[in-house]
Enzyme design. Structure first.
Site, PDB file in Angstrom:
ATOM      1  N   ASP A 224       0.918  -0.992  -0.012  1.00 22.07           N
ATOM      2  CA  ASP A 224      -0.157   0.234   0.111  1.00 22.07           C
ATOM      3  C   ASP A 224       1.132   1.034   0.357  1.00 22.07           C
ATOM      4  O   ASP A 224       1.769   1.339   0.897  1.00 22.07           O
ATOM      5  CB  ASP A 224      -0.871   0.188   1.132  1.00 22.07           C
ATOM      6  N   GLU A 273      14.723 -15.146  -0.344  1.00 25.08           N
ATOM      7  CA  GLU A 273      15.287 -16.079   0.964  1.00 25.08           C
ATOM      8  C   GLU A 273      14.522 -16.824   0.812  1.00 25.08           C
ATOM      9  O   GLU A 273      14.417 -18.354   1.147  1.00 25.08           O
ATOM     10  CB  GLU A 273      15.506 -15.427   2.105  1.00 25.08           C
TER      11      GLU A 273
END
Length: 587
Positions: A224, A273
């Protein structure tokens, strides 16, 4: 022989698994949880309601679900004011409900994207509350933008920035001893203080939040206000009034600053990751209002984010020339950074596209145009976003009583802005406060409100639904081959199966008469064509292939030779393409 078409024809299947990067051609369905489905009957949608309806989304044919915020929040801005990013607000359920939702979605073959709100928190966030309690000099104040005011006694805001919701972007605090204190920055409502991303503790906190939700199993984040995290050094005055009109038109000292890109490079490392296999990769999507699509592409460089909303496309009028231009600009901007284009017509912050693109005079014509716009969007290369209820042909609700409206842009305009500098006389500034009209709960079934939104007929609904929505419910439209719901189901099925649809970075434009768009997309084992009539008049053209799907009835006829809008055609077929109609072809 003359035939009329509006249904789906069988198309050759393609190996969708061979399309690397699931997000590159995904159709992502936005769920606004409070308005999607209410499982416990309290009038407010919840995560259990979403989970119950996941099979509907699978059968609709979407690839992923984006959930608007469901975090712990006082709900000053419908959950975009977060008090705890690691908890589910009790109105929506609890963390166990979120885990079950993600697990069930994955079993159904759906991915889950959740909103993250890093630009601002809630004024009830523990950091902010402690900063107020401790007063000036508190280390916690460094995590937000606290500043002394201007004027003889600090009675004026620190600069001239305006809130997106109207009024000044600053609110003055009261010191622990009761005296007037510093001001804090909030680009949105006063209940939404902006974080200061120059403070290391803010970056560390969000790294931890991202990992917590990735560990829970979510497939990505919609960021956002992705363009707002970094403010220009010194927080300089803008020097103009009515600053909202500049949004998306130029770089502002509080939006689209270059420093945001280092944040997203850091976030990309965290996402990576969790694996870099393109079929299972975790992704991030930017809600970034920028002046140009070229600046949007900067968020999508190979070491940053994966997608960004295409607000330039969303804001384009229903005009063939304008649409062709923005499609071309978008594809040209995305190609150098290797990112997919995205296409969207509606979301929780804008007027539904049936109403926005329509005339407001002829409901049937408005629906025809909305359906045509949908088929154009889904034909373009890249990823597409569908906002809940658009597949039902829902219009904007424009007559909600003031007493039920909850959009802070509306209440702030009515109330005259924030303490310490609101607009005189309560005149509206900023947005018009009409976002509630696109957030009215969905109709699922039955003839009595809340139309299956809740478990009991006659039960509550946090916003009232129009009586005519009974005819637009999922139940009423299912199985009706001419309904908007079945059009979406058919279009998403064709999009998934046709080898030339979905991902890609280019289209081949064909010559077309004024007001008509025509393009082809070519794959190794198929060619797809799309023809769009944005006018209100019928156009006769040669049929470029076998009709797959049309947004409305069209006439296809065989002839020994015709003189059509593209020139003279030999023996073959022609099509009378009505106004506000899109046709898909297998060429």
């Amino acid at each position: 022989m003359t035939t009329q078409h509006s249904a789906v024809a069988t198309v050759p299947a393609s190996d969708s698994g061979s399309r690397t990067g699931w997000w590159r051609d995904a159709v992502i369905y936005q769920v606004y949880p409070r308005s999607f489905a209410d499982a416990n009957g309290d009038g407010m949608g919840d995560l259990e309601g979403v989970r119950d309806r996941l099979p509907y989304l699978r059968d609709l044919g979407v690839d992923a679900v984006w959930l608007s915020p469901f975090y712990a929040s006082p709900q000053a801005d419908a959950g975009y004011d977060v008090s705890d990013y690691r908890l589910v607000d009790p109105m929506f359920g609890d963390l166990a409900d979120a885990e079950r939702l993600v697990a069930d979605a994955h079993r159904l073959g759906l991915r889950v994207i959740v909103d993250i709100v890093p630009n601002h928190a809630s004024s009830e966030h523990p950091w902010f509350r402690q900063a107020l309690r401790e007063g000036p000099g508190s280390p916690l104040r460094g995590r937000f933008h606290f500043r002394p005011g201007k004027g003889e006694s600090g009675e004026l805001p620190p600069n001239d920035w305006e809130s997106i919701f109207g009024g000044p972007a600053w609110t003055r605090t009261v010191n622990p001893d009761g005296t007037p204190g510093e001001w804090y920055l909030h680009l949105f409502a006063p209940e939404q203080p902006d974080f200061d991303w120059d403070n290391r503790a803010v970056a560390d906190e969000f790294r931890s939040i991202l990992r917590m939700w990735l560990d829970l199993g979510v497939d990505g984040f919609r960021i956002d206000v992705a363009h707002g995290l970094v403010k220009a050094a010194g927080l300089p005055d803008l020097g103009v009034h009515d600053q909202l009109r500049l949004l998306g038109n130029e770089v502002l000292p509080f939006f689209d600053q270059d420093g945001v890109h280092e944040i997203y490079r850091d976030w990309r490392r965290i996402l990576d990751e969790y694996g870099t296999d393109p079929r299972t990769r975790r992704i991030a999507v930017a809600e970034a209002w920028t002046p140009t699509v070229l600046r949007t592409a900067r968020y999508l460089r190979p070491d940053e984010l994966h997608q960004a909303f295409n607000f330039q496309y969303l804001g384009t009028a229903w005009d063939a020339e304008a649409l062709r231009e923005v499609v071309g600009l978008t594809l040209d901007a995305m190609r150098p950074v290797g990112a997919p284009a995205t296409w969207v017509l509606s979301n929780h912050d804008v007027v539904r596209h049936l109403t926005r693109l329509g005339s407001g005079v002829d409901r049937e014509q408005d629906l025809r145009r909305a359906r045509a716009a949908t088929l154009l969007m889904l034909a373009l290369p890249g990823s597409a976003y569908v906002y809940q209820g658009e597949e039902l042909g829902l219009p904007e609700v424009l007559d909600l009583p003031d007493a039920v409206r909850q959009d802070p842009a509306f209440t702030r305009a009515k109330g005259g802005g924030s303490e310490g500098g609101g607009s005189e006389g309560g005149e509206a500034e900023g947005q018009e406060g009409m976002r509630d009209g696109c957030r009215v709960p969905l109709p699922w079934s039955g003839t009595e409100a809340p139309y299956g939104f809740g478990p009991v007929a006659g039960g509550p609904s946090w916003l009232p639904q129009p009586a005519e929505w009974a005819k637009l419910s999922v139940e009423a439209q299912t199985g009706d081959r001419n309904s908007t719901l079945e059009l979406y189901r058919g279009a998403l099925a064709v999009r998934r199966e046709h080898p030339a649809l979905g991902g890609g970075d280019s289209v081949d434009w064909d010559d077309a008469p004024a007001g008509v768009l025509a393009f082809r997309r070519t794959a190794a084992d198929g060619v797809f064509g799309c023809t769009v009539n944005t006018t209100t008049e019928t156009v006769r053209i040669p049929a470029p292939g076998r009709l797959l799907l049309a947004s409305g009835p069209v006439t296809v006829a065989a002839t020994a030779g015709i003189a059509g809008a593209f020139g003279t055609a030999g023996a073959g077929e022609w099509v009378d393409l009505p106004g506000d109609t899109t046709v898909w072809w297998d060429c």
